[in-house]
Scaffold this motif. Structure first.
Motif, mmCIF file in Angstrom:
data_model
loop_
_atom_site.group_PDB
_atom_site.id
_atom_site.type_symbol
_atom_site.label_atom_id
_atom_site.label_comp_id
_atom_site.label_asym_id
_atom_site.label_seq_id
_atom_site.Cartn_x
_atom_site.Cartn_y
_atom_site.Cartn_z
ATOM 1 N N ILE A 251 0.798 -1.231 0.000
ATOM 2 C CA ILE A 251 0.000 0.000 0.000
ATOM 3 C C ILE A 251 0.835 1.288 0.000
ATOM 4 N N CYS A 252 2.096 1.221 0.415
ATOM 5 C CA CYS A 252 2.811 2.472 0.702
ATOM 6 C C CYS A 252 3.685 2.970 -0.437
ATOM 7 N N ASP A 253 3.820 4.295 -0.511
ATOM 8 C CA ASP A 253 4.775 4.906 -1.427
ATOM 9 C C ASP A 253 6.112 5.105 -0.726
ATOM 10 N N LYS A 254 6.030 5.597 0.515
ATOM 11 C CA LYS A 254 7.264 5.825 1.278
ATOM 12 C C LYS A 254 7.150 5.148 2.629
ATOM 13 N N ILE A 255 8.300 4.789 3.156
ATOM 14 C CA ILE A 255 8.331 4.107 4.447
ATOM 15 C C ILE A 255 9.327 4.797 5.368
ATOM 16 N N ALA A 256 8.945 4.925 6.646
ATOM 17 C CA ALA A 256 9.905 5.291 7.670
ATOM 18 C C ALA A 256 9.909 4.166 8.689
ATOM 19 N N VAL A 257 11.085 3.572 8.913
ATOM 20 C CA VAL A 257 11.192 2.485 9.875
ATOM 21 C C VAL A 257 11.556 3.085 11.225
ATOM 22 N N MET A 258 10.765 2.771 12.239
ATOM 23 C CA MET A 258 11.017 3.337 13.568
ATOM 24 C C MET A 258 11.550 2.275 14.515
ATOM 25 N N TYR A 259 12.434 2.701 15.401
ATOM 26 C CA TYR A 259 12.923 1.828 16.461
ATOM 27 C C TYR A 259 13.109 2.645 17.728
ATOM 28 N N LEU A 260 12.417 2.281 18.780
ATOM 29 C CA LEU A 260 12.514 2.957 20.076
ATOM 30 C C LEU A 260 12.425 4.485 19.972
ATOM 31 N N GLY A 261 11.425 4.963 19.282
ATOM 32 C CA GLY A 261 11.185 6.399 19.261
ATOM 33 C C GLY A 261 11.962 7.177 18.225
ATOM 34 N N LYS A 262 12.794 6.503 17.444
ATOM 35 C CA LYS A 262 13.590 7.179 16.415
ATOM 36 C C LYS A 262 13.292 6.593 15.037
ATOM 37 N N ILE A 263 13.447 7.408 14.011
ATOM 38 C CA ILE A 263 13.406 6.870 12.659
ATOM 39 C C ILE A 263 14.810 6.387 12.305
ATOM 40 N N VAL A 264 14.938 5.102 11.924
ATOM 41 C CA VAL A 264 16.271 4.574 11.617
ATOM 42 C C VAL A 264 16.535 4.511 10.118
ATOM 43 N N GLU A 265 15.457 4.421 9.330
ATOM 44 C CA GLU A 265 15.659 4.399 7.881
ATOM 45 C C GLU A 265 14.411 4.936 7.213
ATOM 46 N N THR A 266 14.580 5.715 6.158
ATOM 47 C CA THR A 266 13.418 6.260 5.479
ATOM 48 C C THR A 266 13.701 6.405 3.995
ATOM 49 N N GLY A 267 12.674 6.182 3.192
ATOM 50 C CA GLY A 267 12.842 6.297 1.752
ATOM 51 C C GLY A 267 11.682 5.672 1.012
ATOM 52 N N LEU A 268 11.841 5.491 -0.293
ATOM 53 C CA LEU A 268 10.800 4.853 -1.098
ATOM 54 C C LEU A 268 10.578 3.420 -0.636
ATOM 55 N N ALA A 269 9.299 2.998 -0.631
ATOM 56 C CA ALA A 269 8.974 1.662 -0.131
ATOM 57 C C ALA A 269 9.755 0.587 -0.867
ATOM 58 N N SER A 270 9.826 0.697 -2.199
ATOM 59 C CA SER A 270 10.503 -0.349 -2.974
ATOM 60 C C SER A 270 11.989 -0.416 -2.623
ATOM 61 N N LYS A 271 12.598 0.757 -2.411
ATOM 62 C CA LYS A 271 14.023 0.795 -2.052
ATOM 63 C C LYS A 271 14.262 0.170 -0.691
ATOM 64 N N ILE A 272 13.418 0.542 0.271
ATOM 65 C CA ILE A 272 13.607 0.062 1.642
ATOM 66 C C ILE A 272 13.461 -1.456 1.692
ATOM 67 N N ILE A 273 12.495 -1.986 0.958
ATOM 68 C CA ILE A 273 12.231 -3.418 1.052
ATOM 69 C C ILE A 273 13.221 -4.240 0.223
ATOM 70 N N ASN A 274 13.558 -3.735 -0.963
ATOM 71 C CA ASN A 274 14.465 -4.510 -1.813
ATOM 72 C C ASN A 274 15.929 -4.305 -1.475
ATOM 73 N N ASN A 275 16.223 -3.165 -0.879
ATOM 74 C CA ASN A 275 17.628 -2.870 -0.614
ATOM 75 C C ASN A 275 17.787 -2.137 0.718
ATOM 76 N N PRO A 276 17.466 -2.823 1.831
ATOM 77 C CA PRO A 276 17.574 -2.144 3.123
ATOM 78 C C PRO A 276 19.033 -1.953 3.524
ATOM 79 N N TYR A 277 19.333 -0.853 4.177
ATOM 80 C CA TYR A 277 20.695 -0.585 4.646
ATOM 81 C C TYR A 277 20.838 -0.840 6.141
ATOM 82 N N HIS A 278 19.895 -0.347 6.905
ATOM 83 C CA HIS A 278 20.026 -0.421 8.362
ATOM 84 C C HIS A 278 19.886 -1.873 8.841
ATOM 85 N N PRO A 279 20.739 -2.315 9.784
ATOM 86 C CA PRO A 279 20.647 -3.701 10.258
ATOM 87 C C PRO A 279 19.255 -4.045 10.782
ATOM 88 N N TYR A 280 18.580 -3.069 11.368
ATOM 89 C CA TYR A 280 17.244 -3.338 11.888
ATOM 90 C C TYR A 280 16.244 -3.571 10.759
#
Lengths: 355, 322
Positions: A251-280
């Motif tokens: 459903i999403c165009d963009k994603i922000a991944v949150m961990y303990l109150g902080k955003i750890v990674e953010t970007g286009l949904a396809s980029k985040i899912i196909n090519n995640p950078y953050h270990p979390y």
């Protein structure tokens, strides 16, 4: 590049601290008051007509963020600029705008303006069993917001609007549904009533807090498709809160991944899912089950260990460091900045900081 | 797969709830077997009878529900013929259950130790020292620190509680474990950890399992074979490969098409309509009001179960030879 005027909502350094009660002995020993840092300085932009996703495990602050933007709870700190829709803009005095069509959402606003903004920014809750009053008929559940916001001058006019809203969420025939009580309909139908209750006010930003996680997989797609259809027919923007990356991917165009109150990674949904950078993010992606029977023959490699710690005892430095397989010395002491690893793909991790 | 020793044999099982508003046929003429170290995934929407089926295998159907007919043979013993007292001896030792929502299963006023030790002293007559020793081993097996024995449930996180519940279910090394939505309330990362744990137990202990969930993606993570339930009936059953790669029943096909996947951004679909009221199921095939391929015969005659080769069988008129 995103034009400023296309931004529906811009959140800067949003914080929410919940105070924790001290015990008698703590007060006597003069310990300072503590707080749970549910949301600890996050910034993001929601582009008009986009679906912006907040993803993370329970306790990461995603729901609190949604509630802050819906202004159900008060912020501790931070600023949000919100672009009002054309219809509502005409009803507002000029002096209220801080910039162009933007109002500052967390400022003290006159109650009439506040009410208009509440109509503009609506929220759909996770649990359709808890969010609909079991003693009210579906008709009166849908009429209540109309009365509060003085939409429709007569009972007949309101009924007309309610019928339209029910058929819009495909609860047909509406005459039959207005008489029913929430316990008489299925979970999927309840969630559609919850969607209708929000859409009846004609909002322009809708916050959806895990709207399908309580539903059977077989009907999730129906609610998601309904939300997407409503988005294109009404030019809505969504903030979609979920723990499920497969749903976010759909459903999403963009994603922000949150961990303990902080955003750890953010970007286009396809980029985040196909090519995640953050270990979390990598761990989240690796943990998603897929309907492939060969999976049963192998163990799933989930790089991070144990569970999310309590937000009352946030680890120092990078918050993930006690669970992270790549933890370095710097991670234990210093919080990583968000850096762009690609255009519009931000990651908060020391692994990608060039030093 | 057919050569495995049969641990569970369910034959024509019927479980009804006799309510004032009518008889709810929650499980209606269900048959299947589970072999040693085999995992059966049981999938279906809420209200299809899958949890009732799970409970009935332990003789735990809540009133006014009752086993109305059929047999449940666990390791050769017919559970439906046992008295309450005999059932109590079988539960946990031969067959145990991991319930939905682990947070509510543990007793909040007892420590983890007390809850684990109680099972061992009751069933095995262990002394306290022996029981604690076994409890420590059980916690280590599920990847927990033995120090947790002294804790109360509220001091544990959701994932830890679920591990304790799994440790408890495995304590007496039962032949069969029934897991009812064991990961539904958990986060994805913890879910993956728990699924890894269950896979490990399956291979190490050769425990047979029935895995109940509405989410076919989780079923694929562990199940060797899959039974799809709809409105109290098993409409399709087969090996995981057959069910996921070659589904025959329109309901199974619909369920599989409704799953959002990471590697796929195309349209997902859903099954229109709602499951029927089990007091008045539709005449003929129970799926006929929602079926995209509905034919005349589906509306007035119940479909027979058709063997598709191997263990694969399906109850659908589409696959009968005219």
């Amino acid at each position: 590049m995103i034009q400023v005027s296309e931004v529906k909502l811009r959140v800067e350094n949003l914080k929410k601290y919940f105070p924790v009660k001290r015990s008698i002995s703590e007060i006597l020993r003069g310990k300072p008051p503590r707080s749970v840092k549910a949301v600890d300085g996050i910034s993001f932009e929601v582009v008009e007509s986009d679906v912006f996703c907040l993803v993370g495990e329970s306790g990461c602050g995603k729901t609190t963020t949604g509630r802050l933007i819906a202004r159900l709870i008060e912020v501790s700190d931070g600023r949000a600029l919100y672009k009002v829709s054309k219809e509502v803009k005409e009803l507002m005095p000029q002096g209220i705008f801080v910039y162009g069509d933007y109002v500052s959402l967390f400022d003290k606003l006159p109650s009439s303006i506040d009410k208009l903004l509440k109509r503009e920014i609506q929220i759909i809750f996770q649990d359709p069993y808890g969010s609909l009053n079991s003693r009210m008929t579906l008709g009166s559940i849908l009429e209540e917001p109309l009365i509060i916001h003085s939409i429709g001058s007569s009972k007949e006019e309101r009924q007309e609007i309610i019928y339209k809203a029910l058929s819009e969420v495909r609860l047909n025939p509406p005459e039959e549904f207005v008489e029913r009580y929430p316990h008489m309909i299925s979970g999927g139908q309840r969630q559609r009533v919850a969607v209708a209750r929000v859409m009846i006010l004609n909002p322009s930003l809708v916050i959806a807090d895990e709207p399908v996680s309580m539903l059977d997989v077989s009907i999730r797609a129906e609610i998601l498709q309904l939300m997407l259809d409503l988005k294109s027919s009404r030019n809505l923007s969504y903030i979609f809160i979920t723990h499920d990356l497969a749903v976010a991917n759909y459903i999403c165009d963009k994603i922000a991944v949150m961990y303990l109150g902080k955003i750890v990674e953010t970007g286009l949904a396809s980029k985040i899912i196909n090519n995640p950078y953050h270990p979390y993010t990598k761990a989240l992606v690796a943990a998603v089950p897929e309907p492939d029977p060969s999976n049963r023959l192998k163990m799933r490699e989930v790089p991070i260990k144990s569970e999310i710690p309590s937000a009352a005892a946030v680890p120092s430095g990078c918050r993930l460091h006690p669970r992270c397989p790549y933890s370095m010395d710097v991670c234990k002491t210093q919080e990583p900045p968000i850096i762009d690893v690609e255009p519009e793909h931000g990651v908060a991790c020391w692994l990608y900081v060039k030093r | 797969m057919g050569s495995l020793r049969t641990v569970l044999d369910v034959r024509d099982l019927r479980v009804y709830y006799r309510t004032l508003a009518g008889i709810v046929r929650a499980v209606d003429e269900v048959s299947f077997t589970v072999g040693e170290a085999e995992v059966l995934g049981l999938a279906g929407e809420s209200g299809c009878g899958k949890s009732t089926l799970g409970y009935s295998l332990l003789g735990l159907v809540p009133p006014p529900g009752r086993i109305e007919g059929g047999n449940v043979l666990i390791d050769g013993i017919d559970v439906t013929k046992l008295s309450e007292d005999e059932l109590r001896r079988i539960r946990w030792s031969k067959v145990s259950m991991v319930f939905q929502g682990a947070m509510n299963v543990l007793n909040p006023v007892y420590t983890v130790e007390k809850q684990l030790v109680e099972v061992l002293t009751f069933h095995k007559g262990f002394s306290r020292r022996e029981a604690v020793k076994s409890a420590v081993e059980a916690l280590v097996q599920v990847g927990l620190n033995p120090e947790l024995l002294k804790r109360y449930p509220h001091e544990l996180s959701g994932g830890m509680k679920q591990r304790v519940v799994i440790a408890m279910a495995l304590l007496l090394k039962p032949k069969l474990v029934i897991a009812d939505e064991p990961t539904t309330a958990l986060d994805v990362v913890i879910q993956a950890q728990i699924m890894n744990l269950l896979k490990k137990i399956k291979t190490e202990e050769k425990t047979s399992m029935i895995f109940i969930t509405h989410d076919l993606s989780i079923i694929a993570e562990i199940s060797d074979k899959v039974a799809i339930m709809y409105a109290g009936k098993v409409v399709e059953l087969g090996s995981s490969e057959e069910i996921f790669n070659n589904p025959k029943h329109p309901y199974t096909q619909g369920l599989l098409r409704s799953i959002p996947r990471l590697g796929y951004k195309g349209k997902i679909t859903w099954i229109p309509g709602v499951p029927p009221d089990l007091r008045r199921p539709p005449i003929g095939c129970r799926f006929n009001p929602r079926c995209p391929y509905v034919m005349d015969i589906c509306r007035h005659k119940e479909p027979p179960t058709i063997e598709m080769g191997g263990e694969h069988r399906v109850a659908c008129w589409l696959h009968t030879k005219k």
